[in-house]
Write an enzyme that holds these catalytic residues in place. Structure first.
Site, PDB file in Angstrom:
ATOM      1  N   TRP A 227      34.284  81.552  37.028  1.00 26.91           N
ATOM      2  CA  TRP A 227      35.138  82.416  36.209  1.00 26.91           C
ATOM      3  C   TRP A 227      34.764  83.895  36.304  1.00 26.91           C
ATOM      4  CZ3 TRP A 227      33.243  77.695  34.453  1.00 26.91           C
ATOM      5  CH2 TRP A 227      34.190  76.685  34.299  1.00 26.91           C
ATOM      6  N   HIS A 228      34.250  84.313  37.437  1.00 26.88           N
ATOM      7  CA  HIS A 228      33.862  85.714  37.623  1.00 26.88           C
ATOM      8  C   HIS A 228      34.751  86.397  38.656  1.00 26.88           C
ATOM      9  CE1 HIS A 228      29.483  84.670  36.199  1.00 26.88           C
ATOM     10  NE2 HIS A 228      30.383  84.555  35.237  1.00 26.88           N
ATOM     11  N   TYR A 229      36.020  86.042  38.685  1.00 26.40           N
ATOM     12  CA  TYR A 229      36.907  86.631  39.696  1.00 26.40           C
ATOM     13  C   TYR A 229      37.169  88.104  39.374  1.00 26.40           C
ATOM     14  CZ  TYR A 229      40.179  84.804  36.134  1.00 26.40           C
ATOM     15  OH  TYR A 229      40.805  84.479  34.962  1.00 26.40           O
TER      16      TYR A 229
END
Length: 579
Positions: free
Chosen positions: A512-514
């Site tokens: 979830w670090h896009y």
């Protein structure tokens, strides 16, 4: 043996998404903001000095800062993190995460790579949904981006006064910490927010009572009379003046309330520095730019959008840090813990861990009920049958009354180098855009993953960790177990000697670090002003080339404060020069 393997497999399916969002809690003394309102209360047209699109991880600190000397409007498409008392119950977090209703706090999507993902839809953004790890960017990252270090430090400290804490260290986390040191991830840096090679205990946004503190809490700094936050405000587009021989200038934002009522928020004409600021995140900011006519001309015309600026780099440079992990059944009970320890290796992979999560039930039920729906929305073939997911639900049900005797050790690679792109699916701003991340397209990313997995193997085999693993279960057995888990929609290459390279490719998930899509010097300049137009900036993770540190949330919050201070300085400087 097959039955036991099935139980482990189905528990991991539920655990995988759950552990990163574990612990959704809010303080019983949650802030009460007089300026927090529903978008339905907005007049047909209103005027402000600054209009911020997105009340997320960067938007909240940005708004709080700008309100020191200007009127500020925040348009947030989601609701309040304080509105539902059930959110204070840690055991109900999975219900909120897996909710696919139009007003849920998270909006699920599946990338074109076949990887499950989610984006926040709530005031406070991803800080309301994540695993809570708090760590700063490295000094090297700060220099590379071109930020001013003294103001960066001050901005981090401003954030930390409200949301950052030292976590408790119990047995599982301590064992992984000591296993990392045994595996050579040195030196030991103790508890620190700083990004340093070696092993450390990082910060957390959960306090000692387990209450979550989010970017929304930073609105406590806001001036209440100069701040307005509208919830359930769905931005349709930004309007620009397009006078001949002049650059387009942003002047209004069109948004709908939750009942479809149309509103406009416009900039006051009392100061030339008034502007619109996009803080809608790595998916939302490029999407809103395109919907407003700024993006690749051919793509916009294909959707019937009038081109304001032909900007082919909008939506380019999309990256998502790949996550790979091993699930480790434990012969002894383990505590429920989130990300607290991190090993920052010289191979540029980051090792983290979580344990004992008991929230599989709700997530497994939702996945079993909606798996076909999610698959059909992507147009991609399903890799898991609904019957298999129903069986997963039944198996996980047996664990609902207790903490799982298991944990995960994960690795995330630095960067990454591999990039993809984002495009519109439709002109409806509530639809997820189409996004491709191209995981492991660059060989260096794959090499880093392999080195990270080797470090995890060494930790599992360490003496320090021996208490938490079955001696008769080899690491290769754990690898084979993971290969058989339906963690994504990608093809599987199952055999008894799966290489670590193939393991990384087949079992990749998101952490979830896009980021990317509105990168500096491509879409915005060094001051985050959108190239080719006036009175419009982008301040969020969409401007990043690489994800900062082991978790970006601290830096995204810092950036909101940092740019707020700089923008106010520009404003005050102009006023001083005029006087």
């Amino acid at each position: 043996m097959d039955s036991e393997c099935c139980k482990i497999t189905t528990c991991l399916v539920a655990l995988l998404v759950g552990f990163m969002f574990h612990g959704l809690c809010y303080s019983e003394k949650a802030p009460y903001y007089t300026f927090l309102k529903e978008a339905t209360s907005a007049p047909e047209i209103s005027f402000y000095d600054y209009i911020i699109i997105g009340g997320g991880t960067s938007g909240c600190p940005l708004a709080a800062t700008l309100s020191e000397n200007a009127t500020v409007l925040v348009l947030e498409r989601g609701g309040s993190p304080y509105s539902n008392p059930r959110m204070t119950d840690m055991t109900n977090f999975a219900t909120s995460l897996s909710d696919i209703s139009p007003t849920s706090m998270s909006q699920q999507f599946i990338s074109e790579d076949g990887v499950y993902n989610a984006r926040a839809r709530v005031l406070g953004g991803g800080s309301v949904l994540n695993a809570g790890f708090y760590t700063r960017a490295s000094a090297h990252y700060v220099r590379r981006v071109g930020w001013w270090q003294p103001l960066v430090d001050q901005s981090y400290q401003w954030v930390e006064k409200k949301v950052a804490f030292e976590p408790p260290m119990l047995e599982w986390q301590s064992a992984v910490r000591d296993g990392l040191l045994e595996a050579g991830v040195l030196p030991y840096n103790g508890f620190t927010y700083d990004h340093l090679y070696g092993t450390k205990v990082g910060g957390t946004i959960f306090d000692r009572e387990g209450h979550r503190h989010t970017a929304a809490d930073l609105l406590e700094y806001a001036h209440p009379e100069r701040t307005t936050v509208l919830l359930h405000a769905s931005v349709q587009r930004i309007l620009f003046t397009t006078k001949e021989r002049q650059r387009p200038r942003g002047y209004c934002v069109v948004f709908d309330d939750e009942y479809g009522g149309r509103h406009r928020a416009c900039l006051n004409n009392n100061h030339p520095k008034n502007e619109i600021i996009l803080s809608a995140g790595a998916l939302g900011s490029p999407q809103v730019l395109m919907l407003s006519g700024i993006g690749p001309a051919h793509h916009l015309r294909a959707h019937g959008i009038k081109v304001v600026v032909d900007q082919p780099m909008v939506g380019q440079g999309m990256s998502d840090n790949p996550m790979n992990l091993l699930f480790i059944p434990s012969p002894v009970p383990v505590e429920a813990s989130l990300i607290q320890v991190v090993g920052i290796t010289r191979a540029d992979s980051y090792i983290e861990t979580a344990s004992g999560l008991s929230f599989a039930y709700s997530w497994a039920q939702t996945l079993a009920d909606n798996y076909a729906l999610f698959s059909n929305q992507t147009g991609q073939p399903s890799m898991v049958t609904p019957e298999a997911m129903a069986n997963a639900f039944e198996t996980v049900q047996s664990f609902v009354n207790g903490t799982l005797r298991a944990g995960v050790i994960i690795e995330k690679i630095m960067g990454p180098i591999s990039t993809g792109h984002l495009q519109l699916r439709s002109t409806n701003p509530n639809d997820n855009p189409s996004v491709t991340f191209n995981y492991f397209q660059e060989p260096e990313d794959l090499r880093r993953c392999v080195e990270g997995m080797k470090t995890i193997i060494n930790v599992i085999n360490s003496r320090a960790f021996s208490k938490f693993r079955y001696s008769e279960m080899s690491v290769q057995a754990l690898i084979n177990l993971m290969v058989n888990i339906p963690t994504n929609l990608r093809p599987r290459h199952v055999n008894s000697a799966t290489s670590l390279e193939q393991f990384c490719i087949d079992t990749v998930t998101t952490i979830w670090h896009y980021h990317g899509g509105c990168q500096t010097n491509r879409v915005v300049d060094q001051d985050y002003k959108v190239l080719g137009v006036d009175a419009l900036r982008v301040v969020d993770g969409s401007t990043f080339y690489y994800s900062p540190g082991t978790n970006p949330q601290a830096t995204v919050m810092m950036l909101g404060r940092y740019m707020g201070v700089r923008i106010l300085h520009e404003r005050e400087k102009l006023s001083y020069e005029k006087n």
